[in-house]
Design an enzyme around this catalytic site. Sequence first.
Site, PDB file in Angstrom:
ATOM      1  N   GLU A  72       6.707  91.775   3.684  1.00 41.44           N
ATOM      2  CA  GLU A  72       6.253  92.389   4.935  1.00 41.44           C
ATOM      3  C   GLU A  72       5.534  91.328   5.752  1.00 41.44           C
ATOM      4  O   GLU A  72       4.541  90.748   5.283  1.00 41.44           O
ATOM      5  CB  GLU A  72       5.324  93.583   4.685  1.00 41.44           C
ATOM      6  CG  GLU A  72       6.056  94.793   4.130  1.00 41.44           C
ATOM      7  CD  GLU A  72       5.195  96.035   4.003  1.00 41.44           C
ATOM      8  OE1 GLU A  72       4.274  96.212   4.831  1.00 41.44           O
ATOM      9  OE2 GLU A  72       5.459  96.825   3.088  1.00 41.44           O
ATOM     10  N   GLU A 123       2.030  97.561  -2.312  1.00 50.76           N
ATOM     11  CA  GLU A 123       0.615  97.582  -1.909  1.00 50.76           C
ATOM     12  C   GLU A 123      -0.204  98.461  -2.856  1.00 50.76           C
ATOM     13  O   GLU A 123      -0.925  99.374  -2.430  1.00 50.76           O
ATOM     14  CB  GLU A 123       0.469  98.023  -0.435  1.00 50.76           C
ATOM     15  CG  GLU A 123       1.125  97.032   0.509  1.00 50.76           C
ATOM     16  CD  GLU A 123       0.689  97.142   1.982  1.00 50.76           C
ATOM     17  OE1 GLU A 123       0.045  98.128   2.354  1.00 50.76           O
ATOM     18  OE2 GLU A 123       1.011  96.201   2.744  1.00 50.76           O
TER      19      GLU A 123
HETATM   20  O1  AHR Z   1       5.090  98.251   7.574  1.00 50.30           O
HETATM   21  C1  AHR Z   1       4.158  99.274   7.718  1.00 50.30           C
HETATM   22  C2  AHR Z   1       3.249  99.423   6.515  1.00 50.30           C
HETATM   23  O2  AHR Z   1       2.447  98.294   6.388  1.00 50.30           O
HETATM   24  C3  AHR Z   1       3.914  99.533   5.167  1.00 50.30           C
HETATM   25  O3  AHR Z   1       4.316 100.824   4.879  1.00 50.30           O
HETATM   26  C4  AHR Z   1       2.842  99.105   4.232  1.00 50.30           C
HETATM   27  O4  AHR Z   1       3.361  98.549   3.050  1.00 50.30           O
HETATM   28  C5  AHR Z   1       2.015  98.127   5.049  1.00 50.30           C
HETATM   29  O5  AHR Z   1       0.687  98.388   4.978  1.00 50.30           O
END
Ligand code: AHR
Length: 499
Positions: A299, A172
Amino acid sequence: MRLIVQPENKKSYIHPEIYGNFSEHLGRCIYNGIYVGEDSPIENVNGMRKDIVDALKKIKLPVLRWPGGCFADEYHWMDGIGKKESRKKMINTNWGGVVEDNSFGTHEFFELCRQIGCEPYINGNVGSGTVREMSEWIEYMTSDNFSPIANLRRENGQDKPWKLKYFGIGNENWGCGGNMRPEYYADLYRQFQTYVHNYSGNHVYKIACGAGTSIANPNYEWTETIMKHARHLMSGLSLHYYTLPTDKWDHKGSSTEFDKEEYYMTLAHASFMDELCEKHGAIMDRYDPEKKIGLIVDEWGTWYDVEPGTNPGFLYQQSTMRDAMVAALTLNIFNKHSDRVHMANIAQLINVLQAVILTDGEKMLLTPTYHVFDMFSRHQGATLVESIMPMDPITSDGRTFSSVSHSASVDKEGNVHLTIANLSCDEDKKISLRLDGCAYALCDAQILTGEMNAKNDFDSPENVKIVPFDSAKIEACACGTEVEIELSKVSVLSLTFKK
Ligand code: AHR
């Protein structure tokens, strides 16, 4: 409703890694989750909870991502090696401001993956790390040379290098990983990855940081820019998408208390993953028509308000049949896009967001989402085949999706695997399934079903569980096999057929 499966109409390989998971130094995922330490009264092997490792083996967990997430871009790997008592402590600024004592580091992560039997996927630090730090981490883990860094690993008890396939260059980086513009990150990616070497027969599959997406901002520009400037230097490009019932980050909604409207909104938002795979995939197709670069959805999952009374920085939420339906819908979407989606990692493994396992001290339970991963594990390594069903539309929050989600695959032995979810919480569905080609026998049928907010908790850990499904009526016909199925509302069904 008519569902036609064409076992001879083969599409794409379903990478087992689509069924991956994610473990961050966040809340009770690692500490007081999977890792309890060797001295814990809870049964463990080298500090890893045995009951959890066994449960993860059962669903054939193929790959585990670590150490973050946002934590990855503040993580300095050298703090997590050597004698535990002398490891440097830090404050976990992203997640609750708690003290991180670094007792779970590189060696412990590889040990965890060894016990589970899964591939490690490590995410490096671009946001606050250096090129040298990343380069030396790779050398530490994978080099068999007698260099100072590889010798340090030996001194720390690991003589042979580990095999490390998956490595992420930042996380990110448009947000918690450095607030970068895509052009800037693309250049940094090019630089950092140059020094991620292949040592001693190890070959690193390099994953560039991809777009963070939401319905309001699907962020196609990020994918376009990174593909344009760095595609020749990557094996995979990530994508993040979380399902919120409301799309309001300051009021996401409860994980357990919701009505039908919120249920359908959640599924409508989850169904957006299909469009994301389609449209980000189409951008990638222009630069990589042979689809060599994997879309790595590292994710995904539901994100609700934390359980009342818990630390807001720990992201602990319960999980219900609604989450099971999101999981089934999303995994069917990934199967259907398996020509481009080569890995996916639900967030997260234990006690965080859409976890497959929850713990409370020595107690542990499997969530409805765990059971979906169990039922879908049959698709791992199989080949997607065509499955067709007319749309039976449900519209919520301006998005239309079909009430029934499905995907089918054929494994090496020729068995046909089918997963179907009835997403409706109003109606059971009668499905007339035809398997084209020949007479098949139904050799396994399982169902997961319950009220939309049914859950497992520590008082009733088996309230939601997989049970055999014995009401399918099957008969051979002129062009294959006909199966009549009555699928109750809010349910996931898995079927395996043999010739
Ligand atoms: O999964 C929780 C968070 O969500 C992670 O650390 C981040 O990459 C995303 O914003």
